[in-house]
Design an enzyme around this catalytic site. Structure first.
Site, PDB file in Angstrom:
ATOM      1  N   ASN A  75       0.784  -0.963  -0.493  1.00 17.36           N
ATOM      2  CA  ASN A  75      -0.086   0.147  -0.540  1.00 17.36           C
ATOM      3  C   ASN A  75       0.472   1.376   0.120  1.00 17.36           C
ATOM      4  O   ASN A  75       1.694   1.468   0.721  1.00 17.36           O
ATOM      5  CB  ASN A  75      -0.819   0.524   1.260  1.00 17.36           C
ATOM      6  CG  ASN A  75       0.005   0.389   2.278  1.00 17.36           C
ATOM      7  OD1 ASN A  75      -0.010   1.780   1.651  1.00 17.36           O
ATOM      8  ND2 ASN A  75       0.193  -0.419   3.268  1.00 17.36           N
TER       9      ASN A  75
ATOM     10  N   ILE B 128      -1.002   4.836   0.634  1.00 21.30           N
ATOM     11  CA  ILE B 128      -2.605   5.838   1.293  1.00 21.30           C
ATOM     12  C   ILE B 128      -1.250   6.767   0.752  1.00 21.30           C
ATOM     13  O   ILE B 128      -2.057   7.640   0.499  1.00 21.30           O
ATOM     14  CB  ILE B 128      -3.009   5.108   2.094  1.00 21.30           C
ATOM     15  CG1 ILE B 128      -3.024   3.836   2.291  1.00 21.30           C
ATOM     16  CG2 ILE B 128      -3.978   5.898   2.006  1.00 21.30           C
ATOM     17  CD1 ILE B 128      -3.746   3.204   1.302  1.00 21.30           C
ATOM     18  N   GLY B 129      -0.122   7.099   1.777  1.00 17.47           N
ATOM     19  CA  GLY B 129       0.014   8.530   1.458  1.00 17.47           C
ATOM     20  C   GLY B 129      -0.491   9.203   2.786  1.00 17.47           C
ATOM     21  O   GLY B 129      -0.570  10.433   3.507  1.00 17.47           O
TER      22      GLY B 129
ATOM     23  N   ASN C 173       4.450   8.007  14.699  1.00 14.84           N
ATOM     24  CA  ASN C 173       4.758   7.159  13.283  1.00 14.84           C
ATOM     25  C   ASN C 173       6.031   7.435  12.508  1.00 14.84           C
ATOM     26  O   ASN C 173       5.708   9.000  12.764  1.00 14.84           O
ATOM     27  CB  ASN C 173       2.987   7.692  12.296  1.00 14.84           C
ATOM     28  CG  ASN C 173       3.784   6.621  11.224  1.00 14.84           C
ATOM     29  OD1 ASN C 173       5.227   6.253  10.921  1.00 14.84           O
ATOM     30  ND2 ASN C 173       2.271   6.546  10.034  1.00 14.84           N
TER      31      ASN C 173
ATOM     32  N   CYS D 106       7.854   8.388   8.429  1.00 20.12           N
ATOM     33  CA  CYS D 106       7.681   9.253   7.886  1.00 20.12           C
ATOM     34  C   CYS D 106       8.976  10.294   7.090  1.00 20.12           C
ATOM     35  O   CYS D 106       9.684  10.297   8.154  1.00 20.12           O
ATOM     36  CB  CYS D 106       7.262  11.277   7.877  1.00 20.12           C
ATOM     37  SG  CYS D 106       5.125   9.893   8.846  1.00 20.12           S
TER      38      CYS D 106
ATOM     39  N   GLY E  33       2.285  -7.463  12.396  1.00 17.42           N
ATOM     40  CA  GLY E  33       3.085  -8.180  11.298  1.00 17.42           C
ATOM     41  C   GLY E  33       2.090  -9.045  10.601  1.00 17.42           C
ATOM     42  O   GLY E  33       2.658  -9.720  11.052  1.00 17.42           O
TER      43      GLY E  33
ATOM     44  N   GLY F   6      -3.800  -5.840  11.458  1.00 14.17           N
ATOM     45  CA  GLY F   6      -3.923  -4.701  10.204  1.00 14.17           C
ATOM     46  C   GLY F   6      -4.801  -5.368   9.015  1.00 14.17           C
ATOM     47  O   GLY F   6      -5.822  -5.291   9.219  1.00 14.17           O
ATOM     48  N   THR F   7      -3.880  -6.292   8.216  1.00 16.14           N
ATOM     49  CA  THR F   7      -4.398  -6.768   6.651  1.00 16.14           C
ATOM     50  C   THR F   7      -5.696  -7.403   7.191  1.00 16.14           C
ATOM     51  O   THR F   7      -6.858  -7.335   6.330  1.00 16.14           O
ATOM     52  CB  THR F   7      -3.442  -6.925   6.377  1.00 16.14           C
ATOM     53  OG1 THR F   7      -2.300  -5.652   6.114  1.00 16.14           O
ATOM     54  CG2 THR F   7      -3.644  -7.526   4.948  1.00 16.14           C
TER      55      THR F   7
END
Lengths: 280, 304
Positions: B70, B72-73, B128, B131, B244, B266-267
């Site tokens: 992904n 997404i930004g 986070n 970045c 993870g 998450g996923t």
């Protein structure tokens, strides 16, 4: 929206590699609107990790079942083509915003390219029920790839077909056919589904003639419910989610070629930082 | 026999050790239609930045073998919108709220921490640090122990809330980064964020993602994540949130054994919206089947 285990009650290969599945779900079939989609878990997750796959709702048996139409194009659809009757599929739906229509519409035109018939047959049945007169135009590469012609012929005032090899109906693309006939048909609204390039050209024609044009688009999806922000579509009003704001958009709003990075304006998008951001 | 699933993480009491991974759950709105979000140990909001971010160009996601990429930004509506719309919504679940934040400069991290001061319902801040740091030439904060230490210190100086630092796996020595953030004042660490990857369409010769590269997640990264959790658990003495590729309760158990106090999912949420509930139930079943009474009996108990 519901998450259900839907029993497969019929499976038919209507054309080589193109399957029609009928799934039992009173919940989904009751609330589904034309243009909405379902998000289907394909195959056994224990064997292989696969994201869900989105499919337009092709048709409903009111209060009982719904159908999906798909072509085997990759690992998800390949798994799905192997389901057996009486298997249960994990399905989330109905999802997204469908086609907008009102009984006041005097005439509509449904335009499908290839598998684009998938959401439009459901719409055709709804329009018929609401006594809305409509034409249908179906395009495909060859006669064998022309899907659901008989079904549309039964419902539409007139059904046109176009094949690129000329093996059935008009010789050429459905877009060329539209451009030749639109001034005679004069529909109030065009509903279209098919490859992006086709939808772009149809939207341009519609705009030239001042016809409202609603297109059903597709995008790679992960969650399908609006959480992951993965399925964005570039529109003139900014990014929109295909799963939640779409999959039906007004043709005028779409920034065509939006997935082609080079063609987009650079202002407003933070490329420098975007390239190195690794997640989320 | 009843099983105790509650854990304490950076001073926050969680009724169970399962929470969503930031960015896969939004603010929980979409998922609340599928299950009672209040059953989770905590809710981790999608990364919020000071100013709204449009995110990256589509296509933003692509499926890969046993996982997905992904880019997404960090699309989000910005801190002001978050505080006005998302946070009040999340409060109604009555579970701890972990706010995940990101910035492109130290000042941005510091500013968000200050703005979160005294806001009702914020239980902890997760940094986070994957970045890019604009002033350091775009290198990710989390990719250098010096930068990671700086950003943690900047946040620490500006907040009294429990501070969790989410580590990126795209480093040579993750233990070193973990040590740096803990010495700068992190109360807990979460790991791993996604692994940078790339996928190319062999028919068009073009990258599958408009951003060319993206973050790999899903079962494919689980062994890497377990190894990193285990390494970090040897190095620092703060609680670890293991992340993870967790799809099932069994996957989660591996992380506890490696040394995680809690796990984030998450996923798996994308495949099955109720995955976290299945995992909570599965952990409980795993423990009671083995006559264990407390989740803490698993933490770090890998037999070497």
């Amino acid at each position: 929206m519901f998450q259900v285990k839907a029993d497969v009650i019929s499976k038919e290969e209507i054309s080589p590699g193109v399957f029609n599945l009928t799934l039992i779900s009173p919940e989904i079939s009751r609330s589904a609107r034309p243009g909405q989609f379902v998000h289907v878990l394909c195959g056994d997750q224990n064997d292989r990790f696969l994201l869900r796959r989105p499919f337009s709702i092709h048709r409903v048996v009111p209060g009982r079942a719904f159908e999906i139409l798909f072509q085997v194009v990759g690992s998800g659809t390949d798994e799905l083509s192997r389901v057996k009757i009486h298997d249960a599929l994990d399905v989330i739906g109905p999802l997204g915003n469908g086609f907008k229509y009102s009984p006041e519409i005097k005439s509509a035109l449904l335009l499908a390219g290839g598998l684009g018939v998938a959401p439009l047959l459901f719409l055709a049945e709804e329009l018929t029920e609401n006594h809305v007169m409509f034409y249908a135009m179906l395009g495909a590469k060859t006669k064998t790839e022309l899907l659901r012609y008989i079904d549309f012929k039964r419902l539409a005032k007139k059904t046109f077909a176009a094949t690129e090899d000329g093996s059935f109906g008009h010789d050429g693309t459905v877009v060329a056919l539209l451009n030749r006939t639109v001034h005679q048909l004069r529909p109030q609204v065009i509903y279209a589904c098919g490859p992006e390039k086709m939808l772009q050209k149809i939207s341009e024609t519609a705009e030239d003639f001042g016809i409202d044009c609603q297109v059903s688009v597709e995008a790679k999806m992960a969650c399908g419910i609006g959480a992951c922000l993965g399925c964005t579509y570039a529109t003139k009003r900014g990014f929109r989610l295909t799963c939640k704001d779409g999959p039906v958009f007004n043709g005028r709003d779409i920034m065509w070629g939006g997935s082609d990075v080079e063609q987009l304006p650079l202002d407003g998008y933070d490329y420098e930082t975007a390239e190195i951001t690794d997640s989320d | 026999m009843s099983v105790n699933l509650s854990v304490t993480l950076a001073g926050i009491k969680l009724k169970n050790p399962v929470m969503p991974a930031s960015g896969t759950f939004g603010a929980g709105r979409e998922f609340s239609e599928f299950f009672d979000v209040g059953r989770l140990g905590a809710i981790v909001a999608k990364t919020v930045t000071l100013k709204p971010r449009e995110g990256n160009m589509p296509p933003r996601i692509c499926e890969t073998t046993s996982g997905m990429l992904n880019s997404i930004g960090l699309q989000n509506e910005g801190l002001e919108y978050f505080l006005k719309h998302d946070l009040p919504y999340m409060r109604k679940f009555k579970i701890p709220i972990i706010v995940n934040i990101a910035g492109n400069t130290l000042e941005e991290y510091a500013q968000i921490c200050r703005d979160l001061k005294g806001i009702e319902g914020v239980s902890a801040i997760e940094l986070n640090i994957s970045c890019p740091n604009i002033k350091a030439g775009g290198i990710a904060f989390g990719a250098s122990s010096r930068l990671a230490e700086q950003v943690t210190a900047a946040a620490r100086y500006n907040t009294d809330l429990p501070l969790i630092v989410k580590l990126t796996p795209n480093v040579y020595n993750i233990s070193k980064i973990a040590r740096a953030v803990v010495s700068a004042g992190a109360d807990a660490v979460s790991l791993i964020n996604t692994l940078v990857g790339m996928s190319i369409d062999i028919n068009t010769f073009k990258p599958q993602l408009a951003n060319y590269t993206g973050g790999l997640s899903g079962p494919a990264i689980k062994p890497v994540a377990v190894r990193m959790v285990w390494e970090v658990a040897q190095t620092v003495n703060v609680p670890i949130i293991g992340i993870g590729g967790i799809m099932t309760a069994e996957d989660a158990i591996e992380f506890f054994l490696a040394g995680a106090t809690a796990v984030a999912i998450g996923t798996a949420n994308f495949i099955n919206p109720t995955a976290m509930i299945d995992i909570i139930n599965g952990i409980e079943r795993f423990l009671s089947e083995r006559g264990l009474t407390d989740i803490r009996q698993l933490v770090g108990k890998v037999r070497l």
